[in-house]
Design a protein around this motif. Structure first.
Motif, PDB file in Angstrom:
ATOM      1  N   PHE A  57      10.226 -11.374   8.067  1.00 54.67           N
ATOM      2  CA  PHE A  57      10.347 -11.204   6.618  1.00 54.67           C
ATOM      3  C   PHE A  57       8.972 -10.993   5.988  1.00 54.67           C
ATOM      4  O   PHE A  57       8.787 -10.088   5.168  1.00 54.67           O
ATOM      5  N   VAL A  58       8.008 -11.822   6.357  1.00 55.58           N
ATOM      6  CA  VAL A  58       6.668 -11.714   5.786  1.00 55.58           C
ATOM      7  C   VAL A  58       6.031 -10.376   6.142  1.00 55.58           C
ATOM      8  O   VAL A  58       5.417  -9.706   5.295  1.00 55.58           O
ATOM      9  N   ALA A  59       6.187  -9.960   7.408  1.00 56.44           N
ATOM     10  CA  ALA A  59       5.609  -8.681   7.831  1.00 56.44           C
ATOM     11  C   ALA A  59       6.249  -7.514   7.078  1.00 56.44           C
ATOM     12  O   ALA A  59       5.550  -6.567   6.657  1.00 56.44           O
ATOM     13  N   TYR A  60       7.562  -7.569   6.891  1.00 60.66           N
ATOM     14  CA  TYR A  60       8.260  -6.497   6.186  1.00 60.66           C
ATOM     15  C   TYR A  60       7.735  -6.367   4.757  1.00 60.66           C
ATOM     16  O   TYR A  60       7.401  -5.252   4.300  1.00 60.66           O
ATOM     17  N   PHE A  61       7.647  -7.465   4.039  1.00 60.96           N
ATOM     18  CA  PHE A  61       7.214  -7.397   2.652  1.00 60.96           C
ATOM     19  C   PHE A  61       5.718  -7.098   2.533  1.00 60.96           C
ATOM     20  O   PHE A  61       5.285  -6.495   1.546  1.00 60.96           O
ATOM     21  N   ASN A  62       4.944  -7.479   3.519  1.00 57.95           N
ATOM     22  CA  ASN A  62       3.534  -7.073   3.511  1.00 57.95           C
ATOM     23  C   ASN A  62       3.401  -5.560   3.670  1.00 57.95           C
ATOM     24  O   ASN A  62       2.530  -4.941   3.047  1.00 57.95           O
ATOM     25  N   PHE A  63       4.251  -4.981   4.502  1.00 54.99           N
ATOM     26  CA  PHE A  63       4.241  -3.524   4.631  1.00 54.99           C
ATOM     27  C   PHE A  63       4.703  -2.865   3.325  1.00 54.99           C
ATOM     28  O   PHE A  63       4.234  -1.763   2.992  1.00 54.99           O
ATOM     29  N   LEU A  64       5.611  -3.505   2.597  1.00 54.87           N
ATOM     30  CA  LEU A  64       6.012  -2.977   1.288  1.00 54.87           C
ATOM     31  C   LEU A  64       4.827  -2.924   0.329  1.00 54.87           C
ATOM     32  O   LEU A  64       4.594  -1.915  -0.352  1.00 54.87           O
ATOM     33  N   VAL A  65       4.088  -4.020   0.255  1.00 54.58           N
ATOM     34  CA  VAL A  65       2.931  -4.075  -0.641  1.00 54.58           C
ATOM     35  C   VAL A  65       1.856  -3.090  -0.184  1.00 54.58           C
ATOM     36  O   VAL A  65       1.262  -2.371  -0.999  1.00 54.58           O
ATOM     37  N   LEU A  66       1.607  -3.042   1.130  1.00 54.01           N
ATOM     38  CA  LEU A  66       0.598  -2.129   1.654  1.00 54.01           C
ATOM     39  C   LEU A  66       0.992  -0.675   1.430  1.00 54.01           C
ATOM     40  O   LEU A  66       0.155   0.158   1.053  1.00 54.01           O
ATOM     41  N   GLY A  67       2.266  -0.378   1.644  1.00 52.15           N
ATOM     42  CA  GLY A  67       2.728   0.991   1.421  1.00 52.15           C
ATOM     43  C   GLY A  67       2.639   1.402  -0.036  1.00 52.15           C
ATOM     44  O   GLY A  67       2.333   2.569  -0.340  1.00 52.15           O
ATOM     45  N   LYS A  68       2.891   0.477  -0.941  1.00 54.12           N
ATOM     46  CA  LYS A  68       2.753   0.781  -2.369  1.00 54.12           C
ATOM     47  C   LYS A  68       1.322   1.181  -2.698  1.00 54.12           C
ATOM     48  O   LYS A  68       1.090   2.161  -3.415  1.00 54.12           O
ATOM     49  N   SER A  69       0.359   0.438  -2.184  1.00 54.33           N
ATOM     50  CA  SER A  69      -1.042   0.774  -2.439  1.00 54.33           C
ATOM     51  C   SER A  69      -1.420   2.097  -1.786  1.00 54.33           C
ATOM     52  O   SER A  69      -2.216   2.863  -2.342  1.00 54.33           O
ATOM     53  N   TRP A  70      -0.862   2.393  -0.616  1.00 56.10           N
ATOM     54  CA  TRP A  70      -1.139   3.675   0.044  1.00 56.10           C
ATOM     55  C   TRP A  70      -0.592   4.842  -0.768  1.00 56.10           C
ATOM     56  O   TRP A  70      -1.251   5.873  -0.898  1.00 56.10           O
ATOM     57  N   VAL A  71       0.624   4.702  -1.301  1.00 57.71           N
ATOM     58  CA  VAL A  71       1.209   5.779  -2.108  1.00 57.71           C
ATOM     59  C   VAL A  71       0.422   5.948  -3.404  1.00 57.71           C
ATOM     60  O   VAL A  71       0.176   7.077  -3.856  1.00 57.71           O
ATOM     61  N   GLU A  72       0.007   4.844  -4.026  1.00 60.45           N
ATOM     62  CA  GLU A  72      -0.764   4.935  -5.265  1.00 60.45           C
ATOM     63  C   GLU A  72      -2.118   5.607  -5.046  1.00 60.45           C
ATOM     64  O   GLU A  72      -2.593   6.341  -5.914  1.00 60.45           O
ATOM     65  N   SER A  73      -2.740   5.346  -3.911  1.00 62.96           N
ATOM     66  CA  SER A  73      -4.047   5.946  -3.627  1.00 62.96           C
ATOM     67  C   SER A  73      -3.945   7.342  -3.032  1.00 62.96           C
ATOM     68  O   SER A  73      -4.972   8.001  -2.847  1.00 62.96           O
ATOM     69  N   GLY A  74      -2.726   7.813  -2.731  1.00 65.09           N
ATOM     70  CA  GLY A  74      -2.549   9.144  -2.174  1.00 65.09           C
ATOM     71  C   GLY A  74      -2.740   9.218  -0.676  1.00 65.09           C
ATOM     72  O   GLY A  74      -2.709  10.319  -0.104  1.00 65.09           O
ATOM     73  N   ARG A  75      -2.925   8.102  -0.016  1.00 60.71           N
ATOM     74  CA  ARG A  75      -3.104   8.108   1.435  1.00 60.71           C
ATOM     75  C   ARG A  75      -1.798   8.381   2.164  1.00 60.71           C
ATOM     76  O   ARG A  75      -1.812   8.752   3.345  1.00 60.71           O
ATOM     77  N   MET A  76      -0.668   8.179   1.482  1.00 62.35           N
ATOM     78  CA  MET A  76       0.631   8.398   2.108  1.00 62.35           C
ATOM     79  C   MET A  76       1.595   8.953   1.066  1.00 62.35           C
ATOM     80  O   MET A  76       1.544   8.581  -0.115  1.00 62.35           O
TER      81      MET A  76
END
Length: 370
Positions: free
Chosen positions: A305-324
Protein backbone atom coordinates in the motif's frame (compact mmCIF):
# COMPACT_ATOMS: atom_id res chain seq x y z
CA UNK A 1 -26.15 -16.83 -0.98
CA UNK A 2 -25.60 -17.27 2.76
CA UNK A 3 -21.81 -17.28 2.48
CA UNK A 4 -21.81 -14.04 0.48
CA UNK A 5 -24.04 -12.24 2.98
CA UNK A 6 -21.98 -13.42 5.94
CA UNK A 7 -18.70 -12.28 4.39
CA UNK A 8 -20.19 -8.89 3.53
CA UNK A 9 -21.35 -8.45 7.12
CA UNK A 10 -17.89 -9.31 8.42
CA UNK A 11 -16.32 -6.94 5.90
CA UNK A 12 -18.64 -4.16 7.05
CA UNK A 13 -17.65 -4.64 10.71
CA UNK A 14 -13.94 -4.76 9.89
CA UNK A 15 -14.17 -1.80 7.51
CA UNK A 16 -16.05 0.33 10.06
CA UNK A 17 -13.60 -0.39 12.87
CA UNK A 18 -10.58 0.27 10.63
CA UNK A 19 -12.10 3.48 9.30
CA UNK A 20 -12.68 4.84 12.80
CA UNK A 21 -9.12 4.03 13.89
CA UNK A 22 -7.49 5.51 10.77
CA UNK A 23 -9.69 8.61 10.83
CA UNK A 24 -8.80 9.19 14.49
CA UNK A 25 -5.09 8.86 13.78
CA UNK A 26 -5.26 11.19 10.77
CA UNK A 27 -7.32 13.75 12.70
CA UNK A 28 -4.80 13.75 15.55
CA UNK A 29 -1.84 14.18 13.21
CA UNK A 30 -3.67 16.86 11.22
CA UNK A 31 -4.61 18.74 14.38
CA UNK A 32 -0.98 18.81 15.54
CA UNK A 33 0.21 20.01 12.14
CA UNK A 34 -2.54 22.65 11.86
CA UNK A 35 -1.84 24.01 15.34
CA UNK A 36 1.83 24.32 14.38
CA UNK A 37 0.93 26.22 11.20
CA UNK A 38 -1.42 28.49 13.15
CA UNK A 39 1.34 29.27 15.66
CA UNK A 40 3.56 30.33 12.74
CA UNK A 41 0.89 32.70 11.44
CA UNK A 42 -0.34 30.64 8.49
CA UNK A 43 -3.92 30.31 9.77
CA UNK A 44 -6.12 32.11 12.22
CA UNK A 45 -5.94 30.20 15.54
CA UNK A 46 -9.73 30.33 15.73
CA UNK A 47 -9.97 28.45 12.41
CA UNK A 48 -7.85 25.48 13.49
CA UNK A 49 -10.77 23.06 13.77
CA UNK A 50 -12.25 24.23 10.44
CA UNK A 51 -8.93 23.78 8.64
CA UNK A 52 -8.48 20.38 10.28
CA UNK A 53 -11.94 19.31 9.09
CA UNK A 54 -11.24 20.35 5.49
CA UNK A 55 -7.83 18.64 5.55
CA UNK A 56 -9.24 15.36 6.88
CA UNK A 57 -12.01 15.57 4.27
CA UNK A 58 -9.40 15.90 1.52
CA UNK A 59 -7.58 12.84 2.93
CA UNK A 60 -10.71 10.68 3.02
CA UNK A 61 -10.12 8.96 -0.38
CA UNK A 62 -6.81 7.61 0.91
CA UNK A 63 -8.33 6.67 4.27
CA UNK A 64 -11.23 4.84 2.61
CA UNK A 65 -8.90 2.97 0.24
CA UNK A 66 -6.66 1.85 3.08
CA UNK A 67 -9.64 0.86 5.25
CA UNK A 68 -11.08 -1.22 2.42
CA UNK A 69 -7.73 -2.89 1.77
CA UNK A 70 -7.16 -3.73 5.43
CA UNK A 71 -10.73 -5.01 5.83
CA UNK A 72 -10.36 -7.42 2.90
CA UNK A 73 -7.00 -8.62 4.14
CA UNK A 74 -8.09 -9.14 7.73
CA UNK A 75 -11.31 -10.96 6.85
CA UNK A 76 -9.72 -13.30 4.29
CA UNK A 77 -6.72 -13.94 6.53
CA UNK A 78 -9.08 -14.87 9.36
CA UNK A 79 -10.91 -17.25 7.02
CA UNK A 80 -7.62 -18.93 6.09
CA UNK A 81 -6.67 -19.23 9.75
CA UNK A 82 -10.01 -20.76 10.78
CA UNK A 83 -9.98 -23.18 7.82
CA UNK A 84 -13.08 -21.61 6.28
CA UNK A 85 -11.24 -21.20 3.02
CA UNK A 86 -10.55 -24.96 3.00
CA UNK A 87 -14.29 -25.56 3.07
CA UNK A 88 -14.78 -22.96 0.34
CA UNK A 89 -12.15 -24.58 -1.86
CA UNK A 90 -13.54 -28.05 -1.08
CA UNK A 91 -16.92 -27.02 -2.47
CA UNK A 92 -15.31 -26.46 -5.85
CA UNK A 93 -14.98 -22.68 -5.64
CA UNK A 94 -11.76 -20.72 -6.09
CA UNK A 95 -10.36 -17.38 -5.07
CA UNK A 96 -11.80 -15.64 -8.12
CA UNK A 97 -15.33 -16.45 -6.94
CA UNK A 98 -14.69 -14.22 -3.91
CA UNK A 99 -14.53 -11.16 -6.15
CA UNK A 100 -18.32 -11.12 -6.54
CA UNK A 101 -19.21 -10.56 -2.83
CA UNK A 102 -16.22 -8.27 -2.40
CA UNK A 103 -17.24 -6.03 -5.30
CA UNK A 104 -20.84 -5.99 -4.09
CA UNK A 105 -19.59 -4.74 -0.75
CA UNK A 106 -17.02 -2.31 -2.17
CA UNK A 107 -18.94 -0.56 -4.94
CA UNK A 108 -20.62 2.05 -2.64
CA UNK A 109 -17.19 2.84 -1.16
CA UNK A 110 -15.75 3.21 -4.66
CA UNK A 111 -18.56 5.60 -5.58
CA UNK A 112 -17.84 7.67 -2.47
CA UNK A 113 -14.14 7.76 -3.38
CA UNK A 114 -15.03 8.99 -6.88
CA UNK A 115 -17.19 11.79 -5.47
CA UNK A 116 -14.54 12.75 -2.93
CA UNK A 117 -11.68 12.69 -5.45
CA UNK A 118 -13.38 14.62 -8.24
CA UNK A 119 -15.74 16.95 -6.36
CA UNK A 120 -15.08 17.26 -2.63
CA UNK A 121 -11.26 17.27 -2.71
CA UNK A 122 -10.88 20.47 -4.83
CA UNK A 123 -13.66 22.16 -2.85
CA UNK A 124 -11.92 21.40 0.47
CA UNK A 125 -8.54 22.63 -0.79
CA UNK A 126 -10.22 25.78 -2.08
CA UNK A 127 -11.73 26.53 1.33
CA UNK A 128 -8.33 26.01 3.00
CA UNK A 129 -6.70 28.45 0.57
CA UNK A 130 -9.50 30.96 1.19
CA UNK A 131 -8.91 30.83 4.94
CA UNK A 132 -5.14 31.18 4.49
CA UNK A 133 -5.53 34.09 2.05
CA UNK A 134 -8.07 35.89 4.25
CA UNK A 135 -5.78 35.62 7.25
CA UNK A 136 -2.80 36.93 5.28
CA UNK A 137 -4.83 39.94 4.08
CA UNK A 138 -6.20 40.91 7.47
CA UNK A 139 -5.78 44.52 8.57
CA UNK A 140 -3.18 45.90 10.95
CA UNK A 141 -5.58 46.01 13.89
CA UNK A 142 -6.54 42.38 13.42
CA UNK A 143 -2.85 41.45 13.36
CA UNK A 144 -2.12 43.02 16.73
CA UNK A 145 -1.88 40.44 19.51
CA UNK A 146 -1.26 41.38 23.15
CA UNK A 147 2.32 40.80 24.21
CA UNK A 148 3.52 39.89 20.69
CA UNK A 149 5.37 41.74 17.97
CA UNK A 150 3.25 41.63 14.81
CA UNK A 151 4.08 42.80 11.30
CA UNK A 152 1.66 44.81 9.18
CA UNK A 153 0.15 43.47 5.96
CA UNK A 154 2.59 45.32 3.69
CA UNK A 155 5.57 44.60 5.95
CA UNK A 156 6.57 48.21 6.67
CA UNK A 157 5.37 48.31 10.30
CA UNK A 158 5.86 46.30 13.46
CA UNK A 159 3.33 46.66 16.29
CA UNK A 160 3.44 45.79 19.96
CA UNK A 161 0.61 46.46 22.42
CA UNK A 162 0.30 45.33 26.00
CA UNK A 163 -3.42 44.92 26.46
CA UNK A 164 -4.90 44.83 29.92
CA UNK A 165 -8.38 45.88 28.98
CA UNK A 166 -11.25 43.74 27.72
CA UNK A 167 -11.94 46.35 25.06
CA UNK A 168 -10.09 45.26 21.92
CA UNK A 169 -9.83 48.83 20.67
CA UNK A 170 -7.91 50.09 23.73
CA UNK A 171 -4.38 49.14 24.73
CA UNK A 172 -1.49 50.22 26.94
CA UNK A 173 2.26 50.47 26.33
CA UNK A 174 2.08 50.77 22.55
CA UNK A 175 5.17 50.40 20.35
CA UNK A 176 5.29 51.00 16.58
CA UNK A 177 8.38 50.67 14.37
CA UNK A 178 7.94 52.00 10.82
CA UNK A 179 10.20 51.74 7.79
CA UNK A 180 8.89 53.85 4.90
CA UNK A 181 11.08 54.72 1.93
CA UNK A 182 14.30 56.21 3.41
CA UNK A 183 12.87 57.04 6.82
CA UNK A 184 12.80 54.92 9.97
CA UNK A 185 10.47 55.83 12.82
CA UNK A 186 10.01 54.39 16.29
CA UNK A 187 6.95 55.53 18.22
CA UNK A 188 6.04 54.57 21.78
CA UNK A 189 3.14 55.64 23.95
CA UNK A 190 1.57 54.79 27.28
CA UNK A 191 -1.86 54.15 25.80
CA UNK A 192 -3.71 54.05 22.52
CA UNK A 193 -7.17 53.53 21.11
CA UNK A 194 -8.87 53.15 17.73
CA UNK A 195 -10.81 56.02 16.16
CA UNK A 196 -12.65 56.00 12.85
CA UNK A 197 -12.18 59.26 10.96
CA UNK A 198 -14.00 59.19 7.66
CA UNK A 199 -13.31 55.99 5.75
CA UNK A 200 -10.04 55.31 7.57
CA UNK A 201 -9.08 53.88 10.94
CA UNK A 202 -6.48 55.59 13.11
CA UNK A 203 -4.54 54.38 16.11
CA UNK A 204 -4.55 57.41 18.40
CA UNK A 205 -1.60 57.38 20.81
CA UNK A 206 -1.39 59.40 24.01
CA UNK A 207 1.56 60.50 26.15
CA UNK A 208 4.49 59.16 24.15
CA UNK A 209 7.53 60.03 22.11
CA UNK A 210 8.61 59.62 18.51
CA UNK A 211 12.13 58.92 17.25
CA UNK A 212 12.82 59.57 13.56
CA UNK A 213 15.94 59.16 11.45
CA UNK A 214 16.85 59.03 7.77
CA UNK A 215 18.57 55.94 6.46
CA UNK A 216 22.29 56.56 5.88
CA UNK A 217 22.42 59.66 8.06
CA UNK A 218 23.48 60.02 11.65
CA UNK A 219 20.95 62.76 12.43
CA UNK A 220 18.09 61.74 14.68
CA UNK A 221 14.96 63.64 15.72
CA UNK A 222 13.22 62.95 19.02
CA UNK A 223 9.85 64.52 19.79
CA UNK A 224 7.30 64.08 22.54
CA UNK A 225 3.55 64.28 22.11
CA UNK A 226 0.37 64.13 24.11
CA UNK A 227 -1.77 62.90 21.22
CA UNK A 228 -0.67 61.38 17.94
CA UNK A 229 -2.65 59.57 15.25
CA UNK A 230 -1.24 56.81 13.04
CA UNK A 231 -3.29 55.54 10.14
CA UNK A 232 -3.66 51.75 10.17
CA UNK A 233 -4.39 49.50 7.19
CA UNK A 234 -7.86 48.04 6.71
CA UNK A 235 -8.73 44.47 5.77
CA UNK A 236 -8.05 43.55 2.16
CA UNK A 237 -11.30 42.17 0.75
CA UNK A 238 -9.97 41.47 -2.73
CA UNK A 239 -10.40 38.03 -4.27
CA UNK A 240 -7.73 35.39 -3.95
CA UNK A 241 -5.18 35.72 -6.74
CA UNK A 242 -3.21 32.52 -6.14
CA UNK A 243 -5.17 29.48 -7.33
CA UNK A 244 -3.27 26.19 -6.90
CA UNK A 245 -4.11 23.26 -9.13
CA UNK A 246 -5.37 21.27 -6.14
CA UNK A 247 -8.26 23.74 -5.68
CA UNK A 248 -9.38 23.71 -9.32
CA UNK A 249 -12.42 21.69 -10.30
CA UNK A 250 -12.01 18.56 -12.37
CA UNK A 251 -13.68 20.21 -15.37
CA UNK A 252 -11.15 23.05 -15.24
CA UNK A 253 -8.31 20.53 -15.17
CA UNK A 254 -9.73 18.70 -18.20
CA UNK A 255 -10.00 21.91 -20.22
CA UNK A 256 -6.28 22.69 -19.91
CA UNK A 257 -3.25 20.76 -21.15
CA UNK A 258 -0.93 22.37 -18.61
CA UNK A 259 1.44 19.72 -17.15
CA UNK A 260 0.71 21.00 -13.64
CA UNK A 261 -3.02 20.48 -14.19
CA UNK A 262 -2.45 17.05 -15.72
CA UNK A 263 -0.37 16.08 -12.69
CA UNK A 264 -3.24 16.98 -10.35
CA UNK A 265 -5.70 15.13 -12.61
CA UNK A 266 -3.49 12.02 -12.56
CA UNK A 267 -3.57 12.13 -8.76
CA UNK A 268 -7.38 12.27 -8.60
CA UNK A 269 -7.86 9.53 -11.19
CA UNK A 270 -5.17 7.50 -9.46
CA UNK A 271 -7.03 7.57 -6.16
CA UNK A 272 -10.01 5.84 -7.78
CA UNK A 273 -7.98 3.32 -9.81
CA UNK A 274 -5.82 2.47 -6.80
CA UNK A 275 -8.89 1.76 -4.66
CA UNK A 276 -10.17 -0.70 -7.27
CA UNK A 277 -6.77 -2.37 -7.69
CA UNK A 278 -6.48 -2.85 -3.94
CA UNK A 279 -9.52 -5.13 -4.05
CA UNK A 280 -7.74 -7.44 -6.50
CA UNK A 281 -4.43 -7.19 -4.64
CA UNK A 282 -6.14 -7.83 -1.29
CA UNK A 283 -7.61 -11.13 -2.51
CA UNK A 284 -4.31 -12.13 -4.09
CA UNK A 285 -2.05 -11.49 -1.07
CA UNK A 286 -4.45 -12.66 1.66
CA UNK A 287 -3.39 -15.78 3.47
CA UNK A 288 -1.73 -17.12 6.57
CA UNK A 289 1.49 -18.91 7.29
CA UNK A 290 1.82 -20.61 10.69
CA UNK A 291 5.59 -20.22 10.56
CA UNK A 292 5.64 -16.42 10.30
CA UNK A 293 2.26 -15.54 11.81
CA UNK A 294 -0.51 -13.19 10.73
CA UNK A 295 1.41 -9.96 11.35
CA UNK A 296 3.98 -10.73 8.65
CA UNK A 297 1.31 -11.00 5.95
CA UNK A 298 -0.36 -7.76 7.03
CA UNK A 299 3.01 -6.04 7.18
CA UNK A 300 3.81 -7.15 3.65
CA UNK A 301 0.43 -5.88 2.45
CA UNK A 302 1.01 -2.56 4.20
CA UNK A 303 4.33 -2.18 2.37
CA UNK A 304 2.48 -2.75 -0.91
CA UNK A 305 0.00 0.00 0.00
CA UNK A 306 2.74 2.46 0.95
CA UNK A 307 4.75 1.71 -2.19
CA UNK A 308 1.67 2.13 -4.40
CA UNK A 309 0.77 5.53 -2.97
CA UNK A 310 4.38 6.68 -3.05
CA UNK A 311 4.40 5.92 -6.76
CA UNK A 312 1.20 7.98 -7.06
CA UNK A 313 2.86 10.99 -5.44
CA UNK A 314 6.07 10.49 -7.43
CA UNK A 315 4.17 10.11 -10.68
CA UNK A 316 2.23 13.30 -10.01
CA UNK A 317 5.46 15.25 -9.63
CA UNK A 318 6.86 13.63 -12.80
CA UNK A 319 3.79 14.62 -14.83
CA UNK A 320 3.87 18.17 -13.42
CA UNK A 321 7.55 18.56 -14.31
CA UNK A 322 7.06 17.07 -17.79
CA UNK A 323 9.34 14.10 -17.16
CA UNK A 324 6.47 11.72 -17.89
CA UNK A 325 3.32 11.93 -19.97
CA UNK A 326 -0.16 11.76 -18.47
CA UNK A 327 -1.55 8.67 -20.26
CA UNK A 328 1.62 6.53 -20.11
CA UNK A 329 1.86 7.16 -16.37
CA UNK A 330 -1.72 6.06 -15.68
CA UNK A 331 -1.39 3.03 -17.94
CA UNK A 332 2.06 2.11 -16.66
CA UNK A 333 1.33 2.33 -12.93
CA UNK A 334 -2.31 1.32 -12.57
CA UNK A 335 -2.34 -1.02 -15.55
CA UNK A 336 0.76 -2.79 -14.29
CA UNK A 337 -0.69 -3.03 -10.78
CA UNK A 338 -3.92 -4.53 -12.16
CA UNK A 339 -2.10 -7.06 -14.36
CA UNK A 340 0.25 -8.13 -11.58
CA UNK A 341 -2.67 -8.47 -9.17
CA UNK A 342 -4.65 -10.60 -11.63
CA UNK A 343 -1.63 -12.79 -12.41
CA UNK A 344 -0.98 -13.27 -8.71
CA UNK A 345 -4.63 -14.10 -8.15
CA UNK A 346 -4.64 -16.55 -11.08
CA UNK A 347 -1.49 -18.23 -9.74
CA UNK A 348 -3.05 -18.83 -6.34
CA UNK A 349 -6.44 -19.77 -7.78
CA UNK A 350 -4.97 -22.37 -10.16
CA UNK A 351 -2.11 -23.43 -7.85
CA UNK A 352 0.50 -22.64 -10.43
CA UNK A 353 3.97 -23.67 -9.31
CA UNK A 354 7.16 -22.69 -11.02
CA UNK A 355 9.29 -25.79 -11.28
CA UNK A 356 12.73 -26.04 -12.78
CA UNK A 357 13.48 -29.19 -14.73
CA UNK A 358 16.45 -31.08 -13.52
CA UNK A 359 18.51 -32.96 -16.09
CA UNK A 360 20.16 -35.94 -14.45
CA UNK A 361 22.73 -37.61 -16.56
CA UNK A 362 23.33 -41.15 -15.65
CA UNK A 363 26.76 -42.25 -16.58
CA UNK A 364 26.98 -45.94 -17.42
CA UNK A 365 30.27 -47.66 -17.45
CA UNK A 366 30.81 -50.41 -19.92
CA UNK A 367 33.18 -53.10 -18.89
CA UNK A 368 35.12 -54.75 -21.63
CA UNK A 369 35.72 -58.49 -21.35
CA UNK A 370 39.14 -59.29 -20.21
Amino acid sequence: MLFHSSIRKELARSFGATLVVLATVVMTMTLIRTVGEASRGTFNPTDVMIVMGYTVLSDMPTILSMSLFIAILSVLTRMYKDSEMVIWFGSGRGLTSLLTPLLRFAWPILVIIVVLAFLILPWAFGRIEDLRDRYEKRGDIARIQPGQFQESANGDRVFFIEKNSENKEVGNNVFIATNEQDKQTITSARSGHIEVIGPDKFLVLQNGQRLERNVGKADMTVSEFERYGARVGADDVSARTYIPSSSLTTMQLLQESNPQYLGELSWRIGLVLAAFNFIIIGVAVAGTNPRVGRVANLGFAFLIFVAYFNFLVLGKSWVESGRMQFAPFLLGLHGAALVLGLLWLAKRNNNWVLRLKRHNTDQSTESSPS
